[in-house]
Structure formats: C-alpha cells, structure tokens
Design an enzyme around this catalytic site. Structure first.
Site, PDB file in Angstrom:
ATOM      1  N   GLU A   9       6.486  -2.251  45.881  1.00  0.00           N
ATOM      2  CA  GLU A   9       5.788  -1.049  45.424  1.00  0.00           C
ATOM      3  C   GLU A   9       5.475  -0.066  46.550  1.00  0.00           C
ATOM      4  OE1 GLU A   9       3.920  -4.228  42.650  1.00  0.00           O
ATOM      5  OE2 GLU A   9       4.691  -4.136  44.678  1.00  0.00           O
ATOM      6  N   ASP A  82       4.442  -6.881  42.791  1.00  0.00           N
ATOM      7  CA  ASP A  82       3.251  -7.736  42.834  1.00  0.00           C
ATOM      8  C   ASP A  82       3.276  -8.866  41.809  1.00  0.00           C
ATOM      9  OD1 ASP A  82       2.158  -6.418  44.959  1.00  0.00           O
ATOM     10  OD2 ASP A  82       0.816  -5.160  43.787  1.00  0.00           O
ATOM     11  N   ASP A  84       1.616 -10.086  39.248  1.00  0.00           N
ATOM     12  CA  ASP A  84       0.789  -9.993  38.054  1.00  0.00           C
ATOM     13  C   ASP A  84       1.588  -9.275  36.973  1.00  0.00           C
ATOM     14  OD1 ASP A  84       0.829  -7.372  38.924  1.00  0.00           O
ATOM     15  OD2 ASP A  84      -1.318  -7.257  39.349  1.00  0.00           O
ATOM     16  N   GLU A  86       1.335  -6.291  35.795  1.00  0.00           N
ATOM     17  CA  GLU A  86       1.715  -4.932  36.189  1.00  0.00           C
ATOM     18  C   GLU A  86       2.927  -4.978  37.107  1.00  0.00           C
ATOM     19  OE1 GLU A  86       0.630  -0.934  35.417  1.00  0.00           O
ATOM     20  OE2 GLU A  86      -0.354  -2.768  34.753  1.00  0.00           O
ATOM     21  N   TYR A 310      -3.158 -11.959  47.682  1.00  0.00           N
ATOM     22  CA  TYR A 310      -3.132 -10.911  46.661  1.00  0.00           C
ATOM     23  C   TYR A 310      -4.519 -10.725  46.051  1.00  0.00           C
ATOM     24  CZ  TYR A 310      -1.352  -8.062  42.840  1.00  0.00           C
ATOM     25  OH  TYR A 310      -1.107  -7.035  41.966  1.00  0.00           O
ATOM     26  N   ARG A 312      -5.586  -9.025  43.267  1.00  0.00           N
ATOM     27  CA  ARG A 312      -5.830  -8.913  41.819  1.00  0.00           C
ATOM     28  C   ARG A 312      -5.573 -10.287  41.200  1.00  0.00           C
ATOM     29  NH1 ARG A 312      -3.046  -4.360  43.283  1.00  0.00           N
ATOM     30  NH2 ARG A 312      -4.316  -2.458  43.269  1.00  0.00           N
ATOM     31  N   HIS A 357      -1.803 -18.709  40.548  1.00  0.00           N
ATOM     32  CA  HIS A 357      -2.233 -17.719  41.520  1.00  0.00           C
ATOM     33  C   HIS A 357      -3.236 -18.359  42.460  1.00  0.00           C
ATOM     34  CE1 HIS A 357      -1.164 -13.964  38.908  1.00  0.00           C
ATOM     35  NE2 HIS A 357      -0.222 -14.882  38.899  1.00  0.00           N
TER      36      HIS A 357
END
Length: 800
Positions: A9, A82, A84, A86, A310, A312, A357
């Site tokens: 990203e 990432d 997740d 998203e 990470y 989130r 995670h």
C-alpha cells in the site's frame, strides 16, 4: 532483467521491503485503494444482487498505469497488502485494475516487517481469500447504501447539507447523546458514612475504620447497594452519639497474600484507549504514529526497519519466538526474579478475534525505548515506549501484596447496641510487572493503592480519637472520553479495529460533538440528528442491531454466510423505513408564548416567537420569518451582566469590563462607546518549532479570515501557515506537517499526505488537499514609479 513485482500500500512499507527482498524483486506502492465506488452516485445496482460499480478514481489513474506497466514487465506478481479484510480487498482490486488474474496471484501476509517474517511469508504464499474480500465488500456497500439513502433525507428534512448518517457513527453519537441525557436527568441522592480514627490503647499508630454494621443490620455503602442507608445527617448523628461513649476492641484480624496479573498486550482498541489516557493522543493520532512505526523508520546501522507489528488487530496473541525474546529481555533488564517459568498466553473471548493475528508488540523487544528515542521524533518515541512497556510487562511476574482486614467491635454501653467497623490495608511485597507498566484508568480508583495499618491482634483494646461523619452524594455517570467511548464500542461489538478512529473523527468533523477537557459533549445538531434517527430508523442507531450486523459480516469473512443474502436482509426493511420517513422529517421548532417585539414596529401583526435550530445551535426567531428577521439567543435578551475588572484600559484609563457579545465573551473598555478598546487574547503557542528560522515557536493568531499560525519571532521571521501544525515532522523530508481536510495530514515541504488512519495518499490525492487562498485570488500590480522598491510595510508570508 525482468523482476518479480511486489505490490504494497505505502511507499514507506515498499522502501522497507526492498531492503529485505533483494535485487530479484521490484516493490511498488498502490498508495491505498486503487478502485472505489463512484463519488457522485451510489454505484450499487441493487436489482442485480447489489453489483458494485467499481472504477479507478481520476487521481489514481497514473498510479494504476504505473503498476500495470510494471506488471507487464515482471516475471511474477506478489500482493503484500495489509493483513486484514481491507488489505485483502486492496489486493483483489489491484489485481483487477492491472489486468492480473486475482485467483492466480501470490498473496503474502505478515504481521511484522522483519527479515524473518517477510522471508517466511514469501516461502508460503497463498491465494486471495475471497471470503475476506466479500466481507469488506459487504461492509462498503452497506455503508454506501445507508449514506446515500439516509443522508439526503436528513439534508432535506433538517435543511442542512453538512449532515451524514452511518451504521457505526450514528450508534456512537447516540451513546454520547444518551449519556448527556442521563447526566441532565440525574438527581443526586444524599447519604452518609461514619469513620472512626482509632489507636491501640498501649501504643501509637492511628488508623481509620468505617462503620459497616449497626446491631444486626449491615450498612449500605451507597444507595445502589443492599443494607441500611444513612440518608440524612440526623440518622448518621444518632449513631455517632452512641459511638462517642462506646468501648472499642479488635474483633478479628485477617491476613492474606493477593496477586495482581498484568494486562494483555495491546489490541487496536486498547492501544487507542491507553494512548488517550497516558499520552493525550486522539485515536486518529495514535493510528497515524503506529502506522509509521509499523511501516518502517530509518535506524542508523539497520536502515529502514519496522519497529512494531501490524496495528489493526483484535488479537492478544504473541508469537512463540517473540515470547522467548521477551523472556530474555526481562531476565537481562530486570533479573530472573521478574521472569516467568512459562510464557503467559492470553486469549481473547470476543467473537471475531483472530488468533492467527498478533497483538501489537515491538518487532524486537531488544530495541529498548531509551536507545530508539534518539532516532524517533517525540511522539513516535512516546508511543513506542508505551507499546514496549505493555508488551514486556505482560511477560513479567505477578505483583504481590500483603492484605490485612481488621474488624473492630464497638459496644455502646448505654443502649447495648453492638457496632462493627472495618479497616483494610495492604502493602506491596514484590512489584513484579508494576516495575515496568501499570494500566491507566478512566473513572475508577486504583484498587492496588497502598495503605498501612499498625500491627493489631484480636481482642486488643483501642482508644477512640475522633469520629468523622461525612456527607456524600451519588454522582452522575461520567461523559465519554475517547478511551471510554472506544472501550464501549468494542465491548458492545460496534465496529472493528479499523473503524474506531475514523468514526470519532467524523463525529468531530461534522460538528455533532465537541471535546472539552477530553470529554465528549453533544452539540444541538447531534442531538437533533440522533432523535430523528431514533424516531424514524430505530435499527440504525440500535446497539444490538448494529452488533448483530457486525457478527453477520464476521460470518461472511468465515465463509458461513453469503454476502448478497446479508445485504438483501438489511436492504428491504431499511427501504420500507425510508419510505415511511419520507416527507416527515422537519427541523425541530417549539412555539413560545411570547410575541415578536419587532413585528408591530414594522406594521405587522405580531407572531409568536419560535425556538429553532440554526447552523450554530438553537436560537429564538419570529414566526413570521422571512418577512420578519428578528432573532435572539436562546437564553432571550438576558446575557451575563458585565463584570468590572481591576485592570485599567491602556487608552482611556477607565476600568476594563468583561462582556458577552455576539461572538462570545470579550474584555473591553467600560467607557464604550467613547472608547472602543478591546483587549486581544495572547497568542497560543503550539509547541511546534518554526521550520524557517528554527528559533521561534509557531503560535496561533486570529486574522481577517480566521485563525492562522505564525512564528513567534515575527517580524524577524515572517513564516506563517493557515492550517494547524503538528509536532511530528514529515517522516521523509522532516518538513512541517499540518492538519488537512477530512482528518488527513500533509507535509508543507514535500507535499506528501496521509489519510486519517496514517496511510499515505497518492500524489494526486495529496495535491487536492492543498488549499486555495482564503482571501481569494490576489491581483498583483507593479507601479512603474515604485518598481523594485521594498514595501514600507512588511507583511507576514503565509505558506499553505
């Protein structure tokens, strides 16, 4: 020579990965999403199973073309966005946008950007998880439907174009509004307690004991507890009178060891809560700084290094290797007595928590905060230290306390009533994890606070020194802070880790709430919007309904529900409610008994005054509007009486006076209108050093077009900027970073920009954040006679 293409990203993350992957790989950045729903239409074909109409935004066209060309030259494609939903969706959108087969592309994920984690991820690639993509897609479409269908209804009904509604933001707003109403409706209840200050008969050592029982009746410590409540001073005094002549003796002494365990390592929500409590950071600020620590910071001798995992995540899990590293750090830094024999493993019971995670932790516990602070800016160093301390403390020994509880009997000889008083104390015998870290609290006392009692034994005689009856009143529930609001949202299953910061930013940006002393207060328009939604769309602002929707999105992500069916189940009742509400929403108005004083003066029959809602809150206006434009503040004509001050006017010598004007309180000369002196507020320092001279600090001033920020050494230094400066410099060029529209931030030097969550924006998106001149375009003219002459007045230069 052709290379393998890796797409991430952000440019910062790309720079870090390039160091680890070597010359066979080329790393490029998508700078966030490359496809999205259209901006001016809903972009969802409801009749075709909610088919989304994705497109490449104009500002992303160059980025996508660059990625497409890089893909055509590459020998393979790796999507490393990432870890997740998203990130999964971005990987799918990137593949579609550049013409790659999304089902054939290599998908790699990691929770930390370290050489070992990256190497392991590239050794075990997988395919895009379309269940995660569909869960994100369902959330996006759901939010688009609510926003595009409901917001225009609010615009039309409440006559405000700056309003919006959303699944998570509207529930969060309702929590704040409901709490304010609880506070307004709260009626304090009086109650009393009685303490006795006692000491042993044979030696010194005072202590306090509280009355807990009178005869056979136990006393209630507060009105919401069971037992005898001392409601008035008279009731308390009746017992105090008996206790004055009583004989006191120790009835029982109980001792035990109490152990306290550390808090789990950080999740997104607990990091936001603790950073708000301990560092004063907003949720948005916390996520921006955490994003930079995750993506990589340049450390001398190591290069670009990711410092935390990470950010989130809703997991409290820690990888096995990291647990071993933490144990070594604890032994080395604090000694073996602080280390655990076996790692402490935490598990989160909340639905949707992903144990694959990791919690937010340092990528290497051996990077001590005091060493790294030399290479980080102030706020980065503070947040890293907080994460390091919480993580290390989670793997340290328990704290131990010796707790003593003493029961004291008091016999009132005249009436034969037996009273029981109780004293408690504790001392810490081993600090354990508390040596490194202690979790913050919002509105509760520290249960581990130390209190000492003298050495006491059963049947020991005591002497009364003093009786202390004390009046108390029940307190209203506290207003939400950022920390407690995030905690409440998480506990109720409202939203997910990535949504808390944008939700709070939206409430503030829309003017629905304001922050005072770090507590949320609803504005009038926030109350009106909440009431409107409760009346016409109760499900949208219902905590239980919104939590169930989050669970259904979790079901989609886990492959247990079909996303179109979930959307359809929501859409049909929602549209029925929309049809019922159409034409029924109107601005709230209350007709007052008072008649307009201006109408008769202008030759009209007087209408009743009406309480209305305007752009800046409630006010009183004439019912004959627009023919009569009479208005006044809601309080009526009554403004606070002017107050004379001891200070004298520097122009007339008369006393200065504090008044309240159209735009709020101000201090002016008491001889007005003969003297029109108004005292200017001293400029507020931001604490941000001036980027031009490096000597002064930027201070907030007020100008013709509103507030701006300029160097405190003006006119020696003429630097100024229109937007609020932030203390953290640009991570790339070290230039000044300012707040931009929509919660974004941008660098005034290199032009880089980041969204509300800290993700870097494309050059095109960043360019759109550069504001135009507030005063409109200026015409530049040059007088022939004065060409080349310096102006007689130096004007501060503003940099956008």
């Amino acid at each position: 020579m052709a290379k393998q293409l890796v797409i991430v990203e952000s440019p910062t993350k790309a720079k870090t990965l390039e160091r680890y992957l070597g010359s066979d790989y080329s790393v490029a950045a998508s700078r966030g999403h490359v496809r999205d729903l259209p901006k001016k239409t809903m972009g969802v074909d409801v009749e075709s199973d909610f088919l989304p109409e994705y497109g490449v935004p104009e500002e992303k066209a160059d980025t996508v073309e660059h990625l497409r060309k890089a893909y055509r030259r590459a020998t393979g494609l790796w999507l490393a966005t990432d870890f997740d939903r998203e990130g999964e969706a971005i990987a799918w959108h990137v593949a579609e946008a550049i013409g790659a087969d999304p089902r054939a592309a290599n998908r790699v994920t990691f929770t930390e950007i370290t050489p070992s984690a990256v190497r392991e991820a590239f050794e075990r690639p997988r395919r895009i998880d379309f269940d995660l993509v569909n869960a994100q897609q369902a959330r996006r479409i759901l939010d688009r439907i609510v926003g595009y269908r409901l917001s225009p209804l609010l615009w039309e009904g409440l006559r405000r174009r700056d309003l919006s509604a959303g699944r998570v933001q509207s529930v969060a707003l309702r929590l704040i509004v409901d709490r304010e109403r609880e506070i307004a409706a709260f009626a304090p209840i009086e109650y009393w307690s009685v303490d006795a200050r006692l000491t042993p008969q044979d030696r010194g050592g005072e202590f306090l004991a509280r009355l807990v029982q009178a005869g056979e009746e136990k006393l209630a410590p507060s009105p919401d507890k069971k037992g005898l409540l001392l409601s008035t001073e008279e009731e308390a005094e009746a017992h105090v009178a008996r206790l004055r002549t009583a004989e006191y003796r120790v009835a029982e002494v109980r001792q035990k060891e109490v152990k306290r365990s550390p808090a789990p390592p950080f999740t997104t929500s607990t990091l936001q809560q603790e950073a708000a409590r301990k560092l004063g950071f907003s949720s948005r600020r916390t996520m921006q700084i955490a994003q930079r620590l995750y993506e990589g910071v340049n450390i001398p001798g190591e290069g670009q290094v990711g410092l935390i995992t990470y950010m989130r995540t809703d997991s409290v899990n820690i990888a096995e290797q990291a647990l071993a590293d933490l144990a070594d750090v604890v032994r080395l830094q604090y000694g073996s007595q602080y280390a655990l024999k076996e790692p402490r493993r935490f598990r989160k019971k909340q639905r949707g928590a992903q144990e694959a995670h990791e919690a937010i932790r340092p990528t290497s516990a051996g990077r001590l905060p005091e060493v790294l602070q030399t290479f980080l800016d102030r706020d980065q160093a503070r947040l890293y230290r907080l994460i390091w301390q919480r993580t290390v403390a989670s793997q340290m020994a328990e704290a131990r306390f010796d707790q003593v509880s003493v029961d004291v009997e008091a016999h009132a000889s005249d009436e034969g009533i037996r009273y029981l008083l109780r004293a408690t104390g504790q001392t810490m015998t081993f600090d354990g994890f508390r040596r490194v870290y202690l979790e913050g609290r919002d509105d509760t006392a520290d249960e581990d606070a130390e209190s000492l009692l003298p050495a006491l034994t059963a049947r020991q005689a005591l002497r009364l020194l003093e009786l202390l009856p004390e009046q108390h009143f029940t307190q209203p529930p506290p207003r939400y802070s950022e920390a407690s609001l995030v905690k409440t949202l998480e506990e109720n299953g409202i939203g997910r880790p990535s949504t808390y910061a944008p939700t709070i930013s939206t409430l503030l940006d829309r003017g629905y709430v304001r922050l005072e002393d770090r507590r949320f207060h609803p504005e009038d328009i926030g109350v009106v919007v909440t009431d409107t939604l409760v009346d016409h769309f109760p499900d949208i602002v219902d905590v239980g309904f919104t939590a169930r929707m989050e669970e259904e999105l979790d079901d989609i992500a886990e492959g247990e529900a079909e996303w179109v069916a979930v959307l359809r189940e929501f859409y049909e009742p929602f549209m029925e409610a929309l049809d019922r509400a159409s034409g029924k929403i109107a601005p709230p108005e209350v007709i007052l008994p008072e008649l307009c004083p201006r109408c008769p003066e202008e030759g009209r029959e007087a209408a009743h005054l009406v309480e209305k809602l305007g752009r800046f809150g409630r006010f009183v206006g004439c019912g004959n509007y627009p023919e009569c434009k009479y208005t006044r503040p809601l309080e009526g004509d009554q403004r606070p009486e002017p107050v004379l001050l001891d200070e004298l006017c520097p122009e007339s010598g008369h006393p200065l006076m504090e008044r309240t004007g159209r735009f709020g309180p101000f201090i002016g000369c008491s001889a007005y209108p003969e003297c029109k002196y108004i005292k200017k507020e001293p400029p507020k320092s931001t604490g941000v050093p001036c980027p031009k001279c490096g000597e002064g600090e930027l201070i907030e001033r007020r100008g013709r077009f509103g507030p701006f920020y300029s160097c405190g050494r003006y006119p020696s230094c003429d630097f100024s900027v229109n937007y609020q400066p932030l203390p953290d410099p640009c991570p790339e060029c070290k230039g000044l970073v300012v707040v931009a529209r929509g919660g974004a931030t941008r660098c005034t030097s290199c032009g880089r920009a980041w969204d509300a969550e800290g993700r870097e924006l494309s050059a095109e998106e960043a360019a759109k954040l550069v504001p135009k001149s507030r005063g409109g375009p200026r015409k530049r003219t040059r007088s022939r006679a004065g060409a080349g002459r310096p102006s007689s007045r130096t004007r501060a230069k503003r940099t956008a």
